[in-house]
Design a protein around this motif. Structure first.
Motif, mmCIF file in Angstrom:
data_model
loop_
_atom_site.group_PDB
_atom_site.id
_atom_site.type_symbol
_atom_site.label_atom_id
_atom_site.label_comp_id
_atom_site.label_asym_id
_atom_site.label_seq_id
_atom_site.Cartn_x
_atom_site.Cartn_y
_atom_site.Cartn_z
ATOM 1 N N UNK A 1 -4.660 -13.053 -0.973
ATOM 2 C CA UNK A 1 -5.857 -13.374 -0.276
ATOM 3 C C UNK A 1 -6.118 -11.848 0.329
ATOM 4 N N UNK A 2 -6.314 -10.843 -0.272
ATOM 5 C CA UNK A 2 -6.733 -9.636 0.622
ATOM 6 C C UNK A 2 -8.103 -9.707 0.856
ATOM 7 N N UNK A 3 -9.187 -10.483 0.279
ATOM 8 C CA UNK A 3 -10.583 -10.513 0.450
ATOM 9 C C UNK A 3 -10.906 -9.115 0.280
ATOM 10 N N UNK A 4 -11.869 -8.298 1.218
ATOM 11 C CA UNK A 4 -12.590 -7.393 0.894
ATOM 12 C C UNK A 4 -11.541 -5.964 1.444
ATOM 13 N N UNK A 5 -10.407 -6.326 1.786
ATOM 14 C CA UNK A 5 -9.426 -5.292 1.947
ATOM 15 C C UNK A 5 -9.304 -4.829 3.463
ATOM 16 N N UNK A 6 -9.876 -5.362 4.474
ATOM 17 C CA UNK A 6 -9.654 -5.057 5.803
ATOM 18 C C UNK A 6 -8.314 -4.897 6.228
ATOM 19 N N UNK A 7 -7.307 -6.050 5.841
ATOM 20 C CA UNK A 7 -5.895 -5.999 6.187
ATOM 21 C C UNK A 7 -5.217 -4.983 5.279
ATOM 22 N N UNK A 8 -5.585 -4.863 4.033
ATOM 23 C CA UNK A 8 -5.218 -4.092 3.011
ATOM 24 C C UNK A 8 -5.124 -2.525 3.506
ATOM 25 N N UNK A 9 -6.221 -2.163 4.039
ATOM 26 C CA UNK A 9 -6.486 -0.747 4.446
ATOM 27 C C UNK A 9 -5.375 -0.507 5.548
ATOM 28 N N UNK A 10 -5.141 -1.462 6.614
ATOM 29 C CA UNK A 10 -4.258 -1.227 7.572
ATOM 30 C C UNK A 10 -2.785 -1.225 7.017
ATOM 31 N N UNK A 11 -2.479 -1.864 5.930
ATOM 32 C CA UNK A 11 -1.003 -2.001 5.419
ATOM 33 C C UNK A 11 -1.068 -0.544 4.591
ATOM 34 N N UNK A 12 -2.090 -0.358 3.838
ATOM 35 C CA UNK A 12 -1.879 1.165 3.294
ATOM 36 C C UNK A 12 -1.595 2.120 4.208
ATOM 37 N N UNK A 13 -2.008 2.272 5.081
ATOM 38 C CA UNK A 13 -1.977 3.575 6.215
ATOM 39 C C UNK A 13 -0.698 3.369 6.721
ATOM 40 N N UNK A 14 -0.011 2.214 6.940
ATOM 41 C CA UNK A 14 1.172 1.958 7.695
ATOM 42 C C UNK A 14 2.383 2.371 6.591
ATOM 43 N N UNK A 15 2.295 1.962 5.304
ATOM 44 C CA UNK A 15 3.323 2.078 4.302
ATOM 45 C C UNK A 15 3.537 3.372 3.785
ATOM 46 N N UNK A 16 2.143 4.298 4.011
ATOM 47 C CA UNK A 16 2.303 5.698 3.606
ATOM 48 C C UNK A 16 2.379 5.844 1.956
ATOM 49 N N UNK A 17 2.369 7.078 1.597
ATOM 50 C CA UNK A 17 2.205 7.418 0.286
ATOM 51 C C UNK A 17 3.617 6.874 -0.575
ATOM 52 N N UNK A 18 4.737 6.705 0.064
ATOM 53 C CA UNK A 18 5.832 6.181 -0.580
ATOM 54 C C UNK A 18 5.823 4.724 -0.777
ATOM 55 N N UNK A 19 5.067 4.176 -0.078
ATOM 56 C CA UNK A 19 4.929 2.763 -0.167
ATOM 57 C C UNK A 19 4.121 2.076 -1.146
ATOM 58 N N UNK A 20 4.097 0.679 -1.317
ATOM 59 C CA UNK A 20 3.255 0.154 -2.423
ATOM 60 C C UNK A 20 2.719 -0.953 -1.943
#
Length: 180
Positions: free
Chosen positions: A29-48
């Motif tokens: 349920x990512x919708x348009x990605x508001x939470x997705x962006x926060x997650x992507x920033x927190x997990x860094x380049x080594x996260x997925x």
């Protein structure tokens, strides 16, 4: 641990508190990605992060986020369908975090079924669900038995998969096990 929230700010706060750099996150349920962006920033380049959403409105914003963040792998599809779960399973076999926000609405039945299949398949260490109905159910109930799960999925269910009566899920988690 399994957390349940309804307020989007509390949901995001608890979710981000439990994510580490390098985490693998499934976001239903990512919708348009508001939470997705926060997650992507927190997990860094080594996260997925593997966000999944069925909304046609999600595709363009998620494509933009995938251009900005190389750790996002968006899947456009209905989280309830076997082929979507299988597509994700072919990419990853487990995850650190399972985040479920399927509208945050009142009716918990579909949300719980989706939680059940994804958690029993991917065995997250932490799960957070955004749904008012589940909170109402938990806060209105009590039990005389002590049953608990200390992980992000219901350990007592192990690999049992989905009972055949639940017609909208054509999946048995054992079918997703490698036959090596």
């Amino acid at each position: 641990m399994i957390d349940i929230a309804y307020d989007i700010k509390l949901y995001r706060k608890e979710l981000l508190k439990n994510i580490n750099e390098g985490s693998t996150v499934i976001e239903l349920g990512s919708h348009i990605g508001n939470t997705t962006k926060l997650i992507a920033e927190k997990i860094g380049k080594n996260g997925k992060i593997f966000p999944i959403d069925n909304s046609p409105e999600a595709v363009a914003p998620m494509d933009e986020l995938m251009d900005e963040f190389k750790n996002i792998n968006f899947i456009s599809g209905d989280v309830r369908l076997h082929n979507i779960v299988e597509k994700l399973y072919r990419k990853i076999k487990n995850c650190d975090i399972l985040s479920i926000d399927l509208g945050g609405g009142y009716h918990p039945d579909t949300v719980f079924k989706v939680y059940y299949i994804y958690s029993s398949t991917f065995k997250p260490k932490y799960t957070i669900i955004r749904n008012r109905g589940l909170i109402d159910f938990v806060n209105s109930s009590k039990t005389f038995e002590e049953i608990s799960s200390n992980n992000g999925w219901i350990e007592s269910q192990r690999n049992s998969g989905i009972p055949p009566q639940i017609k909208e899920f054509n999946l048995w988690t054992d079918a997703l096990k490698d036959n090596d």
